[in-house]
Design an enzyme around this catalytic site. Structure first.
Site, short mmCIF file in Angstrom:
data_model
loop_
_atom_site.label_atom_id
_atom_site.label_comp_id
_atom_site.label_asym_id
_atom_site.label_seq_id
_atom_site.Cartn_x
_atom_site.Cartn_y
_atom_site.Cartn_z
N TYR A 150 0.95 -1.15 0.06
CA TYR A 150 0.17 -0.10 0.07
C TYR A 150 1.01 1.33 0.07
CZ TYR A 150 -4.02 -3.01 0.87
OH TYR A 150 -5.00 -3.58 0.62
N TYR A 191 -0.62 -10.35 -1.19
CA TYR A 191 0.48 -9.58 -0.54
C TYR A 191 0.52 -10.11 1.14
CZ TYR A 191 -2.94 -6.55 1.58
OH TYR A 191 -3.81 -6.07 2.50
N ARG A 224 -2.41 -12.38 2.37
CA ARG A 224 -3.65 -12.19 2.12
C ARG A 224 -4.15 -12.22 0.81
NH1 ARG A 224 -7.74 -8.20 3.71
NH2 ARG A 224 -8.57 -10.13 3.57
N HIS A 228 -7.17 -8.53 -3.10
CA HIS A 228 -8.68 -7.97 -2.91
C HIS A 228 -8.41 -6.41 -3.00
CE1 HIS A 228 -6.24 -7.63 0.88
NE2 HIS A 228 -6.84 -6.62 0.81
N HIS A 244 -10.26 -2.97 -1.46
CA HIS A 244 -11.17 -2.58 -0.45
C HIS A 244 -12.11 -1.39 -0.65
CE1 HIS A 244 -8.57 -3.86 3.32
NE2 HIS A 244 -7.60 -3.90 2.06
C1 BEZ Z 1 -5.72 -5.42 4.46
O1 BEZ Z 1 -5.34 -4.45 4.03
O2 BEZ Z 1 -6.48 -5.82 3.80
C2 BEZ Z 1 -5.31 -5.98 5.85
C3 BEZ Z 1 -3.86 -5.91 6.11
C4 BEZ Z 1 -3.52 -6.59 7.26
C5 BEZ Z 1 -4.51 -7.02 8.19
C6 BEZ Z 1 -5.77 -6.93 7.88
C7 BEZ Z 1 -6.21 -6.54 6.88
FE FE Z 2 -5.80 -4.87 2.12
#
Ligand code: BEZ
Ligand code: FE
Length: 635
Positions: A510, A544, A565, A568, A570
């Protein structure tokens, strides 16, 4: 293999159920009823007599303890004289015993209305006394046809009788669990009975008219009676029988005194039963837990107190071991004499070796320390936190070293946290707590889009951007045309909703994680148009790892979990008057969908990021297209 014989009595349970007795008689086709009830149930009996009207053929008012045969014969004379075709018995063991004794002789159907917790109404066994000798026999004829439990009739049961018969019921459940005929069905009945009684008896002692506690106790009596009717009893019941029969001790009181000691005697040979009883009582050791429960109640605690002479202990041990019977632990004279000596002096049993200390009182003290908290929700949250933490420490038998490690871990978690690094959120995420809170808070309406965790990379107040803009602005990655709509559950468009979008770059970072980067990247705020639509360019997100160079990363390494993760994008969708939706859309077919390290994936959020053939309108290829409808609901 196990055998379970259900005793098929019909049960009516509730408050005010005495009123259904006439209906039950009608179901049985009865027309000439003998009503049995002693003094303690006289008022209920009078009411029933009125309700029966012409169905009532005769009344018998002197049922007697231990069911003497002479008494049964007097009642039998009434049965014959009045051509009785059904008996209704209201009261405790004496009334039930007499009804059963009549059924044994005549096979007339019985409707039993128990007013104590002894449970005999659930069994096909009748005990009778003749020439001072008590014998028992079992026959299907003896099993009552209908049992009507009326909680109202128990509200006036004196505390001593309530507790004595309640503990008798508990003893039925306890001994059922280590009976030679124990089976999984009866086990469940027994454990439920123990749980209910342990909670109900102290409340009844404090307030005998507590209808909820009475309901629980009567339910437990029914369950425990079913245990008694299904499997054989052991040491405890034999001892009480011997003490009551041969030493003239008050039968009911012997139960409250002997039970923990009989359990302690059997414990080494009934470990699994004891473990389950302890668990049901929320204590580390079953016999001491029962002892402590009884010690908190106004019941006698020692055989000395109820008049047994110390000199009679050897004799009692001899009588109790004279005839063998099934019991988990062998019955030796010396062993039983020692047991009786403990019961005689009322000393607390010694917990089984290796039993952890009982910390319930300490926990309660801490919980009580919150009693003055003015905010009731704060009180609840702190009390439950302490209960859960204490229980965790006890159940895991946590060592000092482990706890110090945990404190150190939390300290490091705090130390590494900053405005841009929230390690506690990561911890909550990787333990699944964030998802639990999220589901509980945001996913209670099935017709709206599921929510997903916010994550640590949201930045408040992203720049407002025109629809159709490109969030990626030349960054490497597969172009993604996003075309989504925001509607209410019925499809009504939601115009003018503020939609924040953020995602990682192709390398899985990010913008806030890249200190050299200037300004927001892959992050924007849009407004839906008049049709609730929103369209913009970005790139396909990639999987990531969450930041794993801190304590949370160490934890993941220690448990051999990956930090990734699933890919995705957000979305946060807000509009005054609507519930804000915080969610993520996951790339169907992407990596880690079934092992997302923060447990954020939900089926309804996995979406086609459809591959397109041919160049995109701006000439790039290949590219993909994401279409989705977010359903939000009014606040
Ligand atoms: C996220 O940005 O999706 C995320 C990253 C770390 C922990 C939970 C969510
Ligand atoms: Fe995320």
């Amino acid at each position: 293999m196990f055998t379970y014989t259900a005793n098929p009595a019909r049960v009516v349970f509730g408050s005010g159920t005495l009123a259904v007795v006439p209906d039950e008689l009608q179901r049985l086709g009865a027309s000439r009823v003998l009503l049995v009830a002693g003094k303690s149930a006289a008022e209920a009996a009078d009411r029933t007599a009125d309700a029966l009207g012409p169905l009532l053929a005769a009344r018998f008012g002197e049922p007697t303890m231990h069911t003497p045969v002479e008494v049964t014969e007097r009642a039998l004379a009434l049965v014959v004289e009045h051509s009785v075709d059904c008996v209704v018995a209201i009261g405790g063991g004496s009334a039930t015993g007499l009804a059963k004794a009549l059924a044994l002789r005549t096979d007339i159907p019985q409707v039993i209305v128990p007013t104590t917790y002894a449970g005999s109404e659930m069994t096909p066994v009748v005990g009778q006394t003749e020439n001072g000798r008590k014998t028992t026999q079992s026959s299907p004829k003896v099993l009552p046809e209908v049992v009507v439990y009326d909680v109202d009739l128990t509200l006036g049961l004196p505390v001593p009788t309530s507790l004595a018969s309640g503990v008798n019921a508990m003893a039925h459940a306890v001994e059922a669990l280590y009976s030679a005929e124990a089976n999984p069905i009866v086990d469940q009945l027994a454990l439920a009975a123990i749980r209910l009684l342990a909670a109900a008896l102290p409340r009844i002692a404090a307030d005998p008219s507590d209808a909820d506690a009475r309901t629980d106790a009567l339910r437990a009596a029914w369950l425990a009676g079913s245990c008694l009717g299904s499997v054989g009893m052991g040491l405890h019941h034999k001892l009480c029988h011997t003490l009551g029969g041969s030493f003239g001790l008050p039968h009911a009181e012997t139960h409250t005194i002997v039970l923990p000691h009989a359990m302690a005697y059997n414990a080494p040979n009934a470990r699994e039963a004891m473990r389950r009883i302890a668990e049901a009582l929320g204590a580390p050791d079953a016999p001491t837990a029962v002892f402590d429960l009884l010690a908190s109640l106004p019941v006698p605690r020692s055989l000395a107190e109820i008049g047994l002479a110390e000199g009679d202990l050897a004799k009692a041990a001899e009588l109790a071991t004279a005839a063998p019977y099934p019991n988990p632990r062998e019955l030796t004279r010396d062993g039983i004499e020692e047991l009786l000596r403990h019961a005689w002096s009322g000393t607390r049993p010694v917990p089984a070796e290796g039993t952890p200390p009982d910390l319930r009182r300490l926990t309660q003290e801490v919980v009580d320390s919150f009693a003055g908290t003015p905010d009731p929700r704060l009180r609840e949250l702190l009390s439950e936190l302490v209960r859960t933490l204490h229980s965790y420490v006890v159940r895991t038998d946590l060592t000092q070293e482990e706890w110090e490690y945990a404190i150190g871990f939390l300290t490091r978690t705090g130390q590494i946290s900053s405005d841009t690094r929230q390690e506690f959120i990561l911890l909550s995420d990787t333990l699944g707590v964030s998802s639990v809170v999220d589901v509980l808070t945001n996913s209670r309406t099935p017709d709206t889009t599921p929510s997903a965790v916010l994550g640590p990379f949201y930045v408040e107040g992203p720049p407002e951007t025109e629809q159709g803009a490109d969030l990626a602005e030349g960054l490497p990655g597969t172009p993604l045309w996003t075309d989504v709509q925001v509607t209410e559950p019925d499809g009504t468009p939601v115009p003018d909703a503020v939609v924040d979008v953020w995602q990682s770059n192709e390398d899985g970072f990010y913008d806030v994680q890249l200190p050299d980067l200037d300004g927001p990247v892959l992050r924007a705020r849009f407004r839906t148009d008049a049709e609730g639509r929103l369209r913009f360019w970005t790139i396909v997100p990639s999987a990531y790892p969450i930041p794993d160079d801190g304590p949370v990363g160490q934890m993941l390494t220690a448990v051999e979990r990956h930090p990734f993760r699933a890919p995705h994008v957000h979305f946060m969708i807000a509009k005054p008057g609507y519930r804000t939706l915080v969610t993520q859309l996951f790339v169907r077919g992407g990596d880690y969908l079934d092992s997302d390290t923060v447990f954020g994936v939900k089926d309804g959020l996995i979406v086609d990021f459809a591959e397109r053939t041919g160049p995109a309108p701006d000439g790039r290829e290949p590219w993909r297209r994401l279409e989705f409808t977010f359903r939000v609901t009014r606040a």
